[in-house]
Write a protein that holds these residues in place. Sequence first.
Motif, PDB file in Angstrom:
ATOM      1  N   GLU A  14      36.791  -8.616 -58.488  1.00  0.00           N
ATOM      2  CA  GLU A  14      37.160  -8.318 -59.869  1.00  0.00           C
ATOM      3  C   GLU A  14      37.560  -6.861 -60.037  1.00  0.00           C
ATOM      4  N   LYS A  15      36.808  -5.930 -59.416  1.00  0.00           N
ATOM      5  CA  LYS A  15      37.091  -4.506 -59.558  1.00  0.00           C
ATOM      6  C   LYS A  15      38.248  -4.076 -58.672  1.00  0.00           C
ATOM      7  N   GLY A  16      38.440  -4.710 -57.655  1.00  0.00           N
ATOM      8  CA  GLY A  16      39.432  -4.287 -56.697  1.00  0.00           C
ATOM      9  C   GLY A  16      38.747  -3.589 -55.538  1.00  0.00           C
ATOM     10  N   VAL A  17      39.434  -3.448 -54.470  1.00  0.00           N
ATOM     11  CA  VAL A  17      38.854  -2.869 -53.275  1.00  0.00           C
ATOM     12  C   VAL A  17      38.870  -1.345 -53.405  1.00  0.00           C
ATOM     13  N   GLN A  18      37.716  -0.735 -53.167  1.00  0.00           N
ATOM     14  CA  GLN A  18      37.616   0.727 -53.198  1.00  0.00           C
ATOM     15  C   GLN A  18      37.322   1.231 -51.793  1.00  0.00           C
ATOM     16  N   LYS A  19      37.869   2.369 -51.495  1.00  0.00           N
ATOM     17  CA  LYS A  19      37.615   2.946 -50.178  1.00  0.00           C
ATOM     18  C   LYS A  19      36.218   3.601 -50.189  1.00  0.00           C
ATOM     19  N   VAL A  20      35.555   3.484 -49.094  1.00  0.00           N
ATOM     20  CA  VAL A  20      34.208   4.057 -48.948  1.00  0.00           C
ATOM     21  C   VAL A  20      34.346   5.474 -48.390  1.00  0.00           C
ATOM     22  N   GLU A  21      33.656   6.407 -49.055  1.00  0.00           N
ATOM     23  CA  GLU A  21      33.676   7.804 -48.585  1.00  0.00           C
ATOM     24  C   GLU A  21      32.644   7.995 -47.486  1.00  0.00           C
ATOM     25  N   GLU A  22      33.040   8.697 -46.487  1.00  0.00           N
ATOM     26  CA  GLU A  22      32.107   9.039 -45.434  1.00  0.00           C
ATOM     27  C   GLU A  22      31.607  10.456 -45.675  1.00  0.00           C
ATOM     28  N   VAL A  23      30.297  10.636 -45.696  1.00  0.00           N
ATOM     29  CA  VAL A  23      29.686  11.942 -45.899  1.00  0.00           C
ATOM     30  C   VAL A  23      28.962  12.320 -44.611  1.00  0.00           C
ATOM     31  N   THR A  24      29.286  13.506 -44.130  1.00  0.00           N
ATOM     32  CA  THR A  24      28.587  13.991 -42.930  1.00  0.00           C
ATOM     33  C   THR A  24      27.698  15.173 -43.321  1.00  0.00           C
ATOM     34  N   PHE A  25      26.523  15.178 -42.775  1.00  0.00           N
ATOM     35  CA  PHE A  25      25.560  16.239 -43.076  1.00  0.00           C
ATOM     36  C   PHE A  25      25.500  17.189 -41.898  1.00  0.00           C
ATOM     37  N   VAL A  26      25.717  18.476 -42.186  1.00  0.00           N
ATOM     38  CA  VAL A  26      25.635  19.495 -41.146  1.00  0.00           C
ATOM     39  C   VAL A  26      24.296  20.202 -41.327  1.00  0.00           C
ATOM     40  N   SER A  27      23.441  20.086 -40.332  1.00  0.00           N
ATOM     41  CA  SER A  27      22.116  20.690 -40.449  1.00  0.00           C
ATOM     42  C   SER A  27      22.200  22.185 -40.159  1.00  0.00           C
ATOM     43  N   TYR A  28      21.224  22.926 -40.711  1.00  0.00           N
ATOM     44  CA  TYR A  28      21.147  24.367 -40.501  1.00  0.00           C
ATOM     45  C   TYR A  28      20.718  24.617 -39.074  1.00  0.00           C
ATOM     46  N   LYS A  29      21.416  25.477 -38.431  1.00  0.00           N
ATOM     47  CA  LYS A  29      21.070  25.814 -37.052  1.00  0.00           C
ATOM     48  C   LYS A  29      20.303  27.131 -37.053  1.00  0.00           C
ATOM     49  N   PRO A  30      19.027  27.112 -36.614  1.00  0.00           N
ATOM     50  CA  PRO A  30      18.252  28.363 -36.587  1.00  0.00           C
ATOM     51  C   PRO A  30      18.781  29.310 -35.524  1.00  0.00           C
ATOM     52  N   LYS A  31      18.387  30.578 -35.664  1.00  0.00           N
ATOM     53  CA  LYS A  31      18.804  31.576 -34.687  1.00  0.00           C
ATOM     54  C   LYS A  31      18.266  31.199 -33.319  1.00  0.00           C
ATOM     55  N   LYS A  32      18.953  31.642 -32.331  1.00  0.00           N
ATOM     56  CA  LYS A  32      18.495  31.373 -30.982  1.00  0.00           C
ATOM     57  C   LYS A  32      17.219  32.166 -30.711  1.00  0.00           C
ATOM     58  N   LYS A  33      16.377  31.637 -29.856  1.00  0.00           N
ATOM     59  CA  LYS A  33      15.098  32.280 -29.551  1.00  0.00           C
ATOM     60  C   LYS A  33      15.293  33.653 -28.938  1.00  0.00           C
ATOM     61  N   SER A  34      16.309  33.821 -28.168  1.00  0.00           N
ATOM     62  CA  SER A  34      16.522  35.101 -27.504  1.00  0.00           C
ATOM     63  C   SER A  34      16.772  36.216 -28.525  1.00  0.00           C
ATOM     64  N   GLU A  35      17.470  35.895 -29.616  1.00  0.00           N
ATOM     65  CA  GLU A  35      17.720  36.902 -30.659  1.00  0.00           C
ATOM     66  C   GLU A  35      16.411  37.296 -31.349  1.00  0.00           C
ATOM     67  N   ARG A  36      15.537  36.299 -31.615  1.00  0.00           N
ATOM     68  CA  ARG A  36      14.247  36.583 -32.255  1.00  0.00           C
ATOM     69  C   ARG A  36      13.374  37.448 -31.345  1.00  0.00           C
ATOM     70  N   VAL A  37      13.367  37.135 -30.075  1.00  0.00           N
ATOM     71  CA  VAL A  37      12.563  37.884 -29.121  1.00  0.00           C
ATOM     72  C   VAL A  37      13.025  39.335 -29.061  1.00  0.00           C
ATOM     73  N   GLN A  38      14.339  39.542 -29.094  1.00  0.00           N
ATOM     74  CA  GLN A  38      14.870  40.905 -29.058  1.00  0.00           C
ATOM     75  C   GLN A  38      14.458  41.681 -30.310  1.00  0.00           C
ATOM     76  N   GLU A  39      14.510  41.033 -31.475  1.00  0.00           N
ATOM     77  CA  GLU A  39      14.095  41.698 -32.722  1.00  0.00           C
ATOM     78  C   GLU A  39      12.609  42.072 -32.657  1.00  0.00           C
ATOM     79  N   ASN A  40      11.772  41.159 -32.150  1.00  0.00           N
ATOM     80  CA  ASN A  40      10.335  41.434 -32.043  1.00  0.00           C
ATOM     81  C   ASN A  40      10.070  42.597 -31.085  1.00  0.00           C
TER      82      ASN A  40
END
Length: 159
Positions: free
Chosen positions: A13-39
Motif C-alpha cells: 500500500e505504501k510503496g517500496v522504500q529503500k532501507v538506509e544502511e547505518v554504520t557505526f564508527v567506534s572511538y579508537k583510543p590512543k595507542k599504548k605506546s603514546e600513553r607510556v611515553q606521556e607517563n
Amino acid sequence: MSGALVPTKASLEKGVQKVEEVTFVSYKPKKKSERVQENQQNEESDTNYFNIKKAKNEMIKFALSDLEGKEKRNAMMQLAIKLGAKPPRRKFRNYKSLIEERKKEKAEEETKEYLRKIGKNSIGESIAKTNLAKKNKKKFKKSVDILDIYGKVKKAVEK
C-alpha cells in the motif's frame, strides 16, 4: 532473499522504500605506546625534586623493621593513627570501680592541698625547715669550678 524486502500488505500500500544502511564508527583510543611515553615524561619531571613526606615515611618504615613483637604492633598502630585511622577503643572498666578510684584521687588531692595550706609537705615535714636546710647547704658549698672565680667582678673604689 536475505537482502530483499519481504512484500506485505502494508508495504504494498505504501510503496517500496529503500532501507538506509547505518554504520557505526567506534572511538579508537590512543595507542599504548603514546600513553607510556606521556607517563615517562611526567615521571621524569617528578623525579627532579625531593619529596620530604615520602622520605619521612620510608624512614619510619625502616625503623619499624627493627622492632619486634608488641613494640612493632604499637608502632604500626601509631603510624596508622597518624595517617588517618581511628584509634582503638579504650578497654572496658567497671563503672563502680572507676568511681571509687576517682574518689580516692580526689581525697589524695584534698589532703595534699590541706598540707600545703598548713605549710607541710606530703610526708608531714615542715616546708620552711626543708627550705632553710637547702639554703644553708648552698651557703657552705665550696666552689670547685675554676670559672666561678673569674665570673665575678669586684669593683675597686679609688680615693
